[in-house]
Scaffold this motif. Structure first.
Motif, mmCIF file in Angstrom:
data_model
loop_
_atom_site.group_PDB
_atom_site.id
_atom_site.type_symbol
_atom_site.label_atom_id
_atom_site.label_comp_id
_atom_site.label_asym_id
_atom_site.label_seq_id
_atom_site.Cartn_x
_atom_site.Cartn_y
_atom_site.Cartn_z
ATOM 1 N N HIS A 7 3.682 160.370 -54.705
ATOM 2 C CA HIS A 7 3.890 162.154 -55.582
ATOM 3 C C HIS A 7 3.017 161.960 -56.777
ATOM 4 C CE1 HIS A 7 7.660 161.998 -52.631
ATOM 5 N NE2 HIS A 7 6.366 163.247 -52.824
ATOM 6 N N TYR A 8 3.268 161.303 -57.712
ATOM 7 C CA TYR A 8 2.532 161.445 -58.591
ATOM 8 C C TYR A 8 1.201 161.838 -58.706
ATOM 9 C CZ TYR A 8 -0.403 160.531 -63.019
ATOM 10 O OH TYR A 8 -1.161 160.699 -64.272
ATOM 11 N N LEU A 9 0.222 161.215 -57.599
ATOM 12 C CA LEU A 9 -0.936 161.032 -56.975
ATOM 13 C C LEU A 9 -1.581 162.679 -56.362
ATOM 14 C CD1 LEU A 9 -4.052 159.958 -56.305
ATOM 15 C CD2 LEU A 9 -3.533 159.224 -53.989
ATOM 16 N N LEU A 10 0.075 162.810 -55.844
ATOM 17 C CA LEU A 10 0.065 164.447 -55.081
ATOM 18 C C LEU A 10 -0.568 165.500 -56.118
ATOM 19 C CD1 LEU A 10 0.152 166.628 -52.350
ATOM 20 C CD2 LEU A 10 1.773 165.660 -52.209
ATOM 21 N N HIS A 11 0.624 165.478 -57.212
ATOM 22 C CA HIS A 11 1.009 166.462 -57.823
ATOM 23 C C HIS A 11 -0.252 166.297 -59.225
ATOM 24 C CE1 HIS A 11 4.764 167.651 -56.651
ATOM 25 N NE2 HIS A 11 5.049 165.816 -56.968
ATOM 26 N N GLN A 12 -0.840 165.014 -59.155
ATOM 27 C CA GLN A 12 -2.205 165.652 -60.149
ATOM 28 C C GLN A 12 -3.372 166.209 -58.995
ATOM 29 O OE1 GLN A 12 -2.703 165.033 -63.305
ATOM 30 N NE2 GLN A 12 -0.140 164.551 -63.172
ATOM 31 N N ALA A 13 -3.690 165.675 -58.289
ATOM 32 C CA ALA A 13 -4.678 166.383 -57.095
ATOM 33 C C ALA A 13 -4.289 167.899 -56.981
ATOM 34 C CB ALA A 13 -4.261 165.993 -55.718
ATOM 35 N N GLU A 14 -3.002 168.445 -56.597
ATOM 36 C CA GLU A 14 -2.417 169.595 -56.864
ATOM 37 C C GLU A 14 -3.048 170.597 -58.252
ATOM 38 O OE1 GLU A 14 0.591 169.743 -53.143
ATOM 39 O OE2 GLU A 14 1.339 169.362 -55.571
ATOM 40 N N LYS A 15 -3.422 169.652 -59.224
ATOM 41 C CA LYS A 15 -3.439 170.977 -60.189
ATOM 42 C C LYS A 15 -4.802 170.634 -60.602
ATOM 43 C CE LYS A 15 0.540 168.639 -63.366
ATOM 44 N NZ LYS A 15 0.835 167.792 -64.430
ATOM 45 N N ARG A 16 -6.140 169.559 -59.918
ATOM 46 C CA ARG A 16 -7.220 169.874 -60.390
ATOM 47 C C ARG A 16 -7.664 170.122 -59.253
ATOM 48 N NH1 ARG A 16 -5.816 163.880 -61.936
ATOM 49 N NH2 ARG A 16 -5.342 164.001 -64.346
ATOM 50 N N TRP A 17 -6.972 170.523 -58.492
ATOM 51 C CA TRP A 17 -7.995 171.148 -56.820
ATOM 52 C C TRP A 17 -7.143 172.065 -56.020
ATOM 53 C CZ3 TRP A 17 -12.470 172.016 -56.005
ATOM 54 C CH2 TRP A 17 -13.517 172.086 -55.120
ATOM 55 N N PRO A 18 -7.405 173.509 -55.682
ATOM 56 C CA PRO A 18 -6.735 173.874 -55.418
ATOM 57 C C PRO A 18 -6.429 173.599 -54.000
ATOM 58 C CG PRO A 18 -8.997 174.872 -55.609
ATOM 59 C CD PRO A 18 -8.991 173.086 -55.950
#
Length: 145
Positions: free
Chosen positions: A107-118
């Motif tokens: 979930h950390y990876l997912l949330h970081q990805a969502e912050k950096r890429w739409p």
């Protein structure tokens, strides 16, 4: 962390017949979390996912990354990627992260990805998922951090 990435024309993931996430052109990333993984490794993996050059340029060479082609990123947790298959005929999961820690880091990876890429989609951690894809190439790489 490990990610088995596949360059796709499109991909989707379903849980109990419900589409949880889908992308058109981009990367399907099957994510495995191991005992020694932490946020720093997740951040390095995300950097690779967003910048790994596996898409063709005008000359057909793999020189473009996900962001340059404006592609989607589909993240799917896959516990079996953490298996040790070197010995015998049955996988060992002794190197896999505990379920709670695996879920936290996924979930950390997912949330970081969502912050950096739409254009990020995902499956559901720990669920029985059905993944559909059209592999482009085929092009598949194992990324490790």
């Amino acid at each position: 962390m490990k990610a088995l990435i596949q360059r796709v024309k499109r991909a989707s993931v379903e849980v109990e017949g419900h589409c949880m996430g889908a992308i058109d052109q981009g990367l399907l990333a099957l994510i495995g979390v191991e005992k020694h993984d932490d946020e720093t490794r997740a951040d390095r993996l995300l950097h690779k996912l967003l910048h790994y050059r596996v898409f063709g340029d005008d000359a057909g060479k793999m020189n473009l990354d996900l962001q340059q082609i404006n592609g989607g990123l589909l993240l799917v947790s896959q516990f079996t990627l953490a298996a040790d298959t070197r010995k015998g005929l049955r996988p060992s999961f002794s190197s896999a992260a505990a379920p709670d820690e695996g879920q936290r880091l996924y979930h950390y990876l997912l949330h970081q990805a969502e912050k950096r890429w739409p254009k990020v989609a995902s499956g559901e951690f720990g669920a029985d998922m059905q993944v559909s894809l059209i592999n482009d190439g085929p092009v598949t790489f194992l990324l490790e951090t």
